[in-house]
Design a protein around this motif. Structure first.
Motif, PDB file in Angstrom:
ATOM      1  N   GLU A  48      -9.532  -0.897  -5.213  1.00 24.07           N
ATOM      2  CA  GLU A  48      -9.460  -0.037  -4.032  1.00 24.07           C
ATOM      3  C   GLU A  48     -10.690   0.863  -3.978  1.00 24.07           C
TER       4      GLU A  48
ATOM      5  N   ALA B  58      -5.479   6.291  -4.320  1.00 16.92           N
ATOM      6  CA  ALA B  58      -4.082   6.046  -3.962  1.00 16.92           C
ATOM      7  C   ALA B  58      -3.174   7.115  -4.561  1.00 16.92           C
TER       8      ALA B  58
ATOM      9  N   LEU C 259      -3.428   2.848   1.108  1.00 13.01           N
ATOM     10  CA  LEU C 259      -4.286   2.600  -0.046  1.00 13.01           C
ATOM     11  C   LEU C 259      -3.492   1.897  -1.144  1.00 13.01           C
ATOM     12  N   TYR C 260      -4.161   0.976  -1.834  1.00 13.84           N
ATOM     13  CA  TYR C 260      -3.511   0.246  -2.918  1.00 13.84           C
ATOM     14  C   TYR C 260      -3.824   0.896  -4.267  1.00 13.84           C
TER      15      TYR C 260
ATOM     16  N   ALA D 143       0.839  -1.193   0.000  1.00 19.35           N
ATOM     17  CA  ALA D 143       0.000   0.000   0.000  1.00 19.35           C
ATOM     18  C   ALA D 143       0.878   1.249   0.000  1.00 19.35           C
TER      19      ALA D 143
END
Length: 204
Positions: free
Chosen positions: A87, A92, A81-82, A76
């Motif tokens: 997501e 991200a 966050l990916y 991440a």
């Protein structure tokens, strides 16, 4: 009538050999292609959070480095966050790929990733996981890639709450998953395939 196949020889037992590097990291293998290898660069611009470097080696049962290993990571961003279409929690960091690939140095076997320190990601039941990086390792003699995780030794409080680390039966082995800070922004994570201090691998 049974066909005589004496002219067909068995292929070499090196399951990865040079082929994994030619296919996955052609530029490292000496083939100038595509303007660079996939995963060689993870930070594509000014990134959010703390920029870090991860260095390590894949070691065999005698403690010798594998000089033909290839390592991939997935993580991440600094906000947890990916960079994935799946997501749903937010957007991200657009300057961070989340994916890295490194062929070990042909002399020392050392892999290097220039990345960011990841944020905490929720477990399926909502509990927060400690900051971690997922690793995948292939090399000569490894038929199926090995999966493990790297956590950060300087995140003791988060590690103590992590839903994966707290499930490990032999708690003394958690140290095999911890990257130690060597200096500001530099972490070392050696992966031991066998023997004393063998890294914990995950069946995924």
């Amino acid at each position: 009538m049974v066909q005589n196949l004496d002219n067909m020889r068995e292929t070499p037992s090196q399951t990865a050999g040079p082929y994994v590097h030619i296919g996955c990291t052609p530029n490292v293998a000496g083939l100038d292609m595509f303007g660079g290898d996939l995963g060689a660069v993870m930070r594509t611009g000014p990134v959010q959070g703390q920029e870090i470097t991860i260095r390590g080696r894949v070691l065999d049962g005698t403690g010798m480095p594998l000089r033909d290993a290839m390592v991939e990571i997935w993580q991440a961003d600094a906000a947890g966050l990916y960079p994935s279409p799946e997501e749903r929690r937010g957007k991200a960091d657009p300057h961070f790929t989340g994916f890295g690939r490194s062929a070990g140095d042909p002399q020392s076997g050392e892999f290097i990733f220039e990345t960011v320190k990841p944020g905490r990601v929720p477990y399926p039941d909502g509990r927060l996981q400690a900051p971690h990086v997922s690793f995948w390792i292939v090399a000569r003699g490894i038929n199926i890639g090995l999966h493990t995780r790297m956590y950060f030794a300087d995140e003791a409080e988060a590690n103590g709450e992590d839903p994966i680390l707290t499930r490990i039966e032999h708690q003394n082995r958690i140290a095999t998953l911890l990257a130690e800070p060597e200096e500001e922004g530099l972490y070392r994570f050696d992966i031991r395939l066998q023997g004393t201090g063998e890294t914990i691998f995950f069946d995924i």
